[in-house]
Design a protein around this motif. Structure first.
Motif, short mmCIF file in Angstrom:
data_model
loop_
_atom_site.label_atom_id
_atom_site.label_comp_id
_atom_site.label_asym_id
_atom_site.label_seq_id
_atom_site.Cartn_x
_atom_site.Cartn_y
_atom_site.Cartn_z
N LYS A 1 28.74 -50.29 -55.46
CA LYS A 1 29.42 -51.41 -56.13
C LYS A 1 30.67 -51.82 -55.36
O LYS A 1 30.97 -53.00 -55.25
N GLN A 2 31.40 -50.84 -54.83
CA GLN A 2 32.61 -51.14 -54.05
C GLN A 2 32.25 -51.94 -52.80
O GLN A 2 32.91 -52.93 -52.48
N HIS B 238 31.31 -55.44 -53.86
CA HIS B 238 32.50 -56.17 -54.30
C HIS B 238 33.32 -56.70 -53.12
O HIS B 238 33.82 -57.83 -53.15
N TRP C 295 28.18 -58.69 -57.02
CA TRP C 295 28.20 -57.68 -58.09
C TRP C 295 26.90 -57.74 -58.86
O TRP C 295 26.14 -58.69 -58.77
#
Length: 131
Positions: free
Chosen positions: A74-75, A78, A83
């Motif tokens: 997810k990082q 992002h 997302w």
């Protein structure tokens, strides 16, 4: 009116395939994955990940390790403006005959209930036919 969703596989689709991925330091996005998610999002589509993670059921890693891998993924997404609306996983081994392990519909049905979309109005992107 519920929006349409894209149901995505994880390993080999969003991130590079690694045998029983449990190390967040080895998570790498697949080439073009984040950009593709941004394009799909720009078309008004929801994005949900469904992934078989039998390494948990086999005792190769635990839920905390899986969460660290997902946090890293997810990082990375992002940082590229992408997302997911949700992440769903099946921790069972193939021999457990559960309803959530792909290609069974359990994870998709759960995601559809929670995120309020019609799976019949959605499509799947994966790297294998069983996705």
């Amino acid at each position: 009116m519920p929006r349409c969703f894209v149901i995505l596989d994880r390993d080999g689709t969003l991130i590079r395939e690694r045998h029983y991925q449990a190390d967040p330091d080895q998570v790498e996005l697949s080439p073009g994955a984040a950009e593709s998610l941004c394009q799909l999002r720009g078309m008004g589509l929801g994005l949900v990940l469904v992934t078989n993670q039998s390494g948990i059921g086999r005792g190769l890693f635990d839920l905390a390790a899986l969460e660290r891998v997902h946090q890293r993924m997810k990082q990375l997404l992002h940082h590229r403006g992408a997302w997911l609306d949700g992440i769903y996983f099946c921790p069972h081994r193939p021999d457990e005959a559960c309803n959530c392990r792909k290609p069974a519909p359990g994870m998709i049905e759960k995601a559809a209930r929670e995120l309020r979309f019609d799976p019949h109005e959605s499509f799947v992107i994966g790297d294998r036919a069983c996705d």
